[in-house]
Design an enzyme around this catalytic site. Structure first.
Site, short mmCIF file in Angstrom:
data_model
loop_
_atom_site.label_atom_id
_atom_site.label_comp_id
_atom_site.label_asym_id
_atom_site.label_seq_id
_atom_site.Cartn_x
_atom_site.Cartn_y
_atom_site.Cartn_z
N LYS A 6 -3.32 0.97 15.33
CA LYS A 6 -3.32 1.84 14.16
C LYS A 6 -3.99 3.17 14.49
O LYS A 6 -4.87 3.26 15.35
CB LYS A 6 -4.03 1.17 13.00
CG LYS A 6 -5.48 0.80 13.25
CD LYS A 6 -6.04 -0.01 12.09
CE LYS A 6 -7.47 -0.47 12.38
NZ LYS A 6 -8.02 -1.29 11.30
N ARG A 27 -1.45 6.33 9.79
CA ARG A 27 -1.50 5.82 8.42
C ARG A 27 -1.73 6.94 7.40
O ARG A 27 -1.66 8.12 7.75
CB ARG A 27 -2.56 4.74 8.33
CG ARG A 27 -2.28 3.57 9.27
CD ARG A 27 -3.12 2.37 8.96
NE ARG A 27 -2.82 1.25 9.83
CZ ARG A 27 -3.39 0.05 9.71
NH1 ARG A 27 -4.27 -0.17 8.75
NH2 ARG A 27 -3.07 -0.93 10.54
N CYS A 65 -12.93 -2.11 7.33
CA CYS A 65 -12.24 -1.55 6.16
C CYS A 65 -13.21 -0.97 5.13
O CYS A 65 -12.86 -0.02 4.44
CB CYS A 65 -11.36 -2.61 5.52
SG CYS A 65 -10.02 -3.19 6.58
N CYS A 93 -7.52 -11.33 1.29
CA CYS A 93 -7.45 -10.89 2.68
C CYS A 93 -7.50 -12.08 3.63
O CYS A 93 -8.47 -12.85 3.61
CB CYS A 93 -8.58 -9.91 3.00
SG CYS A 93 -8.55 -9.36 4.72
N LYS A 140 -5.53 6.84 12.52
CA LYS A 140 -5.94 7.39 11.22
C LYS A 140 -6.30 8.88 11.37
O LYS A 140 -6.99 9.26 12.32
CB LYS A 140 -7.13 6.61 10.67
CG LYS A 140 -6.80 5.15 10.40
CD LYS A 140 -8.00 4.38 9.89
CE LYS A 140 -7.65 2.91 9.63
NZ LYS A 140 -8.82 2.14 9.14
N CYS A 172 -14.98 -3.73 0.86
CA CYS A 172 -13.56 -3.98 1.09
C CYS A 172 -13.09 -5.06 0.12
O CYS A 172 -13.89 -5.65 -0.61
CB CYS A 172 -13.32 -4.39 2.53
SG CYS A 172 -13.97 -6.03 2.96
N ARG A 214 0.84 -1.20 0.00
CA ARG A 214 0.00 0.00 0.00
C ARG A 214 0.88 1.24 0.00
O ARG A 214 1.74 1.41 0.85
CB ARG A 214 -0.90 -0.02 1.23
CG ARG A 214 -1.85 1.14 1.36
CD ARG A 214 -2.61 1.06 2.68
NE ARG A 214 -3.44 -0.13 2.75
CZ ARG A 214 -3.66 -0.82 3.87
NH1 ARG A 214 -3.12 -0.45 5.01
NH2 ARG A 214 -4.44 -1.88 3.85
N CYS A 229 -15.54 -8.90 7.04
CA CYS A 229 -15.34 -9.22 8.45
C CYS A 229 -15.70 -7.97 9.25
O CYS A 229 -16.08 -6.95 8.67
CB CYS A 229 -13.89 -9.65 8.69
SG CYS A 229 -12.71 -8.28 8.73
#
Length: 581
Positions: free
Chosen positions: A225, A163, A494, A451, A227, A445, A93, A490
């Site tokens: 993470k 990110r 995302c 994935c 954002k 996603c 990414r 899931c």
């Protein structure tokens, strides 16, 4: 789990907010501390020809460098039967703050995708950047070197760091957008890891003998993470409420004067664990433009110091904010930044979809937003999207802007190039006047086959599913209207399904939890309506719900608002306390 690791920040007693625990930290904390500032033994692993993947800690450490190890789950069982390891390949990414990329850079990534990846595609993500899927281990260095040659990198686009920084893709108010975009770039650079591990491993730069430190992120980086977004009202195309830290641009006479700061948004949940929940971001205060970086640093370091390092499921900023309280969090931001936050300035959010088609900006240039279904740019039998983008990039003199809705803007088109670019876009399936508003406002996603977290289909599921919903909309004379429908494979968030009017979260093959009651502007969390149901059952329910909406709606009433007013679901008012009620 490690029993003896005590992070110097996590256990500090200087501040009122750290969570002090007497039980082990997550093993991720041991991994980060032992990584030698994210180096691990990645360089050695690259020379291991016995496996196509990475071993031990390196499996997780490569994420800090912008990669995930994946395998093709469509053929996993077949390979296991043949006594072969899974076909490992990496997803990479790019770091692309604000989503701006030049035609020259696009041509470079197009070439690499076609020649060096298993799938040949470029995937535009809802983090406003692009991903390569299917890079074999022996091609990884060439991928990073290509990015470097193009002036790009993949540093800190995954794992426990800040990110890719999002910024509203607004080609109309171009002066304001330019200022906001510059802040997105500055934020991205300011919050990057300082370690030289990336340059040493992937670009073969010589290690400099110096004492390494991470003044913002700390030696064990963030608990989870993080954002960040920069938002230009009235568009909420970045879905600010899915993010830890948001700067909402406030302008006066067309000039940027400051930002409202919002913190604590996030959508990921864990099935069966009611201590996890989605949360919309909370308003903290207003700051003038010169204070952006110090306030961002204050929020990030508070999360670094106060976040939960003993339970990753409760490690995001949203949980820290709930645990310590808004006022304590705000006081600490003011203490660390040396500022007193002003009251939030008035702003309004009116939409979050991309305005597909041509728009003329105040710069007198034209901007063409192309709808890219699920962000996947590839040459299909009837739509040669990748070739079409290549041809546009060959002659375009402006830039491209990837959007947080997985679309692409051909920005800064001169009057003389406009007709040619449109003809190419139409010839190669990049423009289609028959795409419904429903489809334009949908999202999924990646999910299967790449994935490793996927429980159900998403990207491959959504197009045909929407065809059925479009037929239902037409049946009730609502073909020109739309519902925001999002699907994730899931519960990790995302696809941002927990900010949709109809959100589907995958549980197993063709089984989803169905959520209703979000709104179009993305400021309300939906509530679960049905659990663990099949796609056929979902379509039956959608038919009944749309039938009622068509008959019972107030004038102009949007679907999510209708489901709440009609009592189909109750509004989620305080997700930390009533999401599961």
């Amino acid at each position: 789990m490690s029993k003896n690791i005590k992070d110097e920040y996590f256990f500090t007693s200087k501040h009122p907010g750290p969570l002090v625990v007497d039980y082990p930290l997550e093993d991720a904390e041991r991994l980060k501390k032992d990584s030698n500032f994210l180096r691990g033994t990645i360089a050695e692993d690259l020379n291991d020809d016995l496996t196509g993947g990475f071993n031990g800690d390196n499996f997780s450490l490569i994420r800090f460098h912008g990669m995930y190890q994946q395998d093709d789950r469509d053929i996993r069982a077949e390979r296991a039967e043949q006594k072969l390891e899974p076909r490992y390949a990496m997803m990479l990414r790019c770091r692309l703050p604000g989503g701006v990329i030049t035609p020259e850079q696009w041509l470079g990534i197009d070439k690499f995708a076609g020649e060096r990846t298993l799938y040949g595609s470029i995937r535009i993500t809802n983090r406003q950047t692009f991903q390569f899927h299917g890079i074999l281990k022996n091609n990884l260095k060439s991928a990073h070197r290509l990015l470097n040659e193009l002036g790009l990198d993949s540093i800190a686009t995954a794992n426990d760091v800040n990110r890719n920084v999002l910024c509203t893709s607004n080609p109309v108010e171009s002066e304001l957008h330019h200022e906001a975009y510059e802040w997105a770039k500055k934020l991205s650079e300011h919050l990057l890891p300082r370690t030289r591990a990336y340059a040493e491993i992937w670009l073969d730069q010589i290690k400099v003998e110096t004492t390494e430190e991470e003044p913002i992120l700390g030696m064990t980086y963030l608990p989870r993470k993080f954002k960040t977004t920069v938002v230009i009202p009235p568009q909420n195309d970045v879905d600010l409420h899915a993010n830890d830290l948001n700067f909402i641009a406030i302008s006066k006479k067309g000039k940027l004067i400051g930002f409202n700061v919002l913190v604590g948004g996030g959508l990921s949940v864990s099935y069966g664990d009611k201590s996890t929940y989605p949360r919309t971001a909370t308003e903290l205060g207003f700051i003038s433009v010169e204070h952006v970086l110090c306030v961002a640093e204050a929020v990030v370091t508070i999360q670094r110091d106060w976040g939960n390092r003993a339970n990753r499921k409760n490690a995001k900023t949203k949980y820290t904010l709930e645990r310590v309280g808004l006022e304590n969090f705000k006081k600490e931001v003011e203490k660390r930044s040396g500022l007193i936050l002003e009251p939030v300035r008035a702003y309004e959010l009116t939409g979050r979809g991309d305005r597909v088609g041509w728009i003329k900006g105040i710069d007198e240039k034209w901007h063409l937003t192309l709808f890219i279904e699920n962000g996947r740019i590839l040459d299909y039998k009837d739509r040669r999207l990748k070739t079409g983008m290549y041809k546009i990039a060959k002659i375009h003199t402006g830039d491209f802007r990837l959007t947080a809705n997985q679309n692409l803007i051909v920005a800064g088109v001169s009057e003389q190039d406009k007709d040619y670019i449109e003809s190419v876009a139409r010839d190669y399936g990049l423009m289609d006047d028959n795409i419904s508003e429903l489809r334009k406002n949908s999202m999924a996603c990646v999910s299967y086959p790449t994935c490793p977290l996927a429980m159900a289909e998403a990207e491959r599921f959504l197009p045909e599913f929407l065809t059925h919903v479009e037929a239902i909309m037409q049946r009730y004379n609502l073909g020109d209207d739309y519902i925001i429908i999002r699907v994730t494979g899931c519960p990790n968030g995302c696809g941002r399904a927990l900010l949709a009017e109809i959100g589907l979260l995958g549980k197993a093959i063709d089984r989803y939890n169905m959520y209703l009651g979000g709104n179009r502007v993305g400021t309300r969390i939906p509530r679960m309506y049905r659990e663990n149901i099949s796609s056929k059952e979902i379509l039956v329910l959608i038919n009944k719900l749309i039938s009622r909406w068509a008959k019972e709606r107030n004038s102009g009433e949007e679907f999510g608002d209708f489901t709440i007013r009609a009592g189909i679901v109750r509004a989620v008012l305080d997700p930390a306390r009533d999401f599961y009620d």
